[in-house]
Design a protein around this motif. Sequence first.
Motif, mmCIF file in Angstrom:
data_model
loop_
_atom_site.group_PDB
_atom_site.id
_atom_site.type_symbol
_atom_site.label_atom_id
_atom_site.label_comp_id
_atom_site.label_asym_id
_atom_site.label_seq_id
_atom_site.Cartn_x
_atom_site.Cartn_y
_atom_site.Cartn_z
ATOM 1 N N LEU A 335 0.833 -1.211 0.000
ATOM 2 C CA LEU A 335 0.000 0.000 0.000
ATOM 3 C C LEU A 335 0.863 1.255 0.000
ATOM 4 N N LEU A 336 1.999 1.202 0.729
ATOM 5 C CA LEU A 336 2.895 2.366 0.774
ATOM 6 C C LEU A 336 3.521 2.659 -0.589
ATOM 7 N N GLU A 337 3.678 1.611 -1.400
ATOM 8 C CA GLU A 337 4.281 1.792 -2.716
ATOM 9 C C GLU A 337 3.283 2.286 -3.768
ATOM 10 N N LYS A 338 2.010 2.222 -3.453
ATOM 11 C CA LYS A 338 0.986 2.628 -4.412
ATOM 12 C C LYS A 338 0.963 4.130 -4.584
ATOM 13 N N ASP A 339 0.545 4.537 -5.781
ATOM 14 C CA ASP A 339 0.310 5.953 -6.052
ATOM 15 C C ASP A 339 -1.177 6.200 -5.795
ATOM 16 N N PHE A 340 -1.494 6.673 -4.603
ATOM 17 C CA PHE A 340 -2.899 6.825 -4.210
ATOM 18 C C PHE A 340 -3.667 7.707 -5.184
ATOM 19 N N PHE A 341 -3.007 8.733 -5.689
ATOM 20 C CA PHE A 341 -3.700 9.662 -6.589
ATOM 21 C C PHE A 341 -4.060 8.959 -7.896
ATOM 22 N N GLN A 342 -3.094 8.295 -8.516
ATOM 23 C CA GLN A 342 -3.327 7.658 -9.807
ATOM 24 C C GLN A 342 -4.144 6.369 -9.669
ATOM 25 N N ASP A 343 -3.762 5.541 -8.676
ATOM 26 C CA ASP A 343 -4.377 4.213 -8.557
ATOM 27 C C ASP A 343 -5.790 4.259 -7.979
#
Length: 436
Positions: A335-343
């Motif tokens: 989850l920390l590696e995810k791009d919250f804005f894009q994903d």
Amino acid sequence: MGILEWLFGLFSAKPGKVGIGEAEKIASAELEKEEKELVDFSFRKFAEIKHLVSELSKSAAMLNEKQINVDEGNKRFRLIVATSQKNLARQLSGLSSKLAPPPNPDVQKIREYSTRASDSVARDLLPYWKSIALAKLMLQDEVRVVGENLKELSRAFEDLRARAFSKKISDLSYLKNFAASFSALGEKSLELGKAASEKKRALDSSKRRVAGLGDSLGEMKGSQKALKVKEFEDRKARYERMKEETVSSMNSEIASLEKILKRLYSLSESSALLSEKEKEVLKKLLDAPFSAVVSDPNGVASKSVLSKAKKLVEEGSISVKDSEKGKRLASISALLEKDFFQDYFWKLNKIQVEIVSSEKELSKLDIYSELKQLEREISSEKAALSEAVKELGSAEASLADAKARAAAQKENFVKAFNAFFVNRYDVNLPSMESPQ
């Protein structure tokens, strides 16, 4: 055949037999005769009662005048007799108002009067009479006259009550009332039959309307104009599924960390472990994960919360089973590696734009609003149809209950009537059949 005719047909007359209507007249006439005889009998008894009450009132006056010398003989015994004498005289003097027969008597008044008067004599007079009876030698004549009159009075009341509550009157009243109630049941059954028929017609009408509206909807959906509606509805449905999948995906990712995040929230309540913004985001991650994305599009606060959770797990401040610890830490890292804005945020935003666009295109089509209106009408009519089914079921149940009660009453009435009028009349009833 109607319901009432069917019910009355149960008592249809046959040669040498009587039907329900005739049976009711016979019972009523016989009851009227018995009640008239009771009233005539009561007038004779009332005259007798008035005479006896008058005689007892005279006895009361004589008892009041009679003086017992308490200084002669057994003084204590004489005092008891003298006291009872005065009490009896007082009770006897009040008989006129207590035992006065009712004017214009009928069966009910005679029953009430005979019961009340008998109880009054037993309750108010006999206790004193028994005390006086011990002193026959002192009040011999007075005691004898009072005793004879009290016995005659009690017997008169018992005769009156026995006649008023005679089995013959009770049986005839039952027969008359039964016939009347059975007629009322017939009327009620007729009403219930009509109601059931009306409910059936309403149900059939509702079914036809639903079928007609369904045909209209089918024709409308098959038109050329409706093809465009289907195109945009399919497009909207496709993006709504994508939205649901996106939200579900994030919810699933957070769900595996629920215990850890709840423990973190508990620790933050009693310390400065998290900022107010981080607490707010953590609460949303627990309640509705995607709402955290709306308030924290870039995921800054969310990732800060996840980083602190990871650290506390690694330190052991938040305990996790050894068998699960590696898996949970890997989930946090992913989850920390995810791009919250894009994903998450931007992806959902683009999907929502497409859904809104589809809705706007649909709203421009006249046939779309016509289809929706027709669908609402069908939904409303189906609800009415469901209610009509319930109402018909209730009406048919009430009708069946009325029929069952009529069948249950039939045998008891026949037995009672034929037993009472044995060798005189005979009610003959056919077997119970449903009306057509």
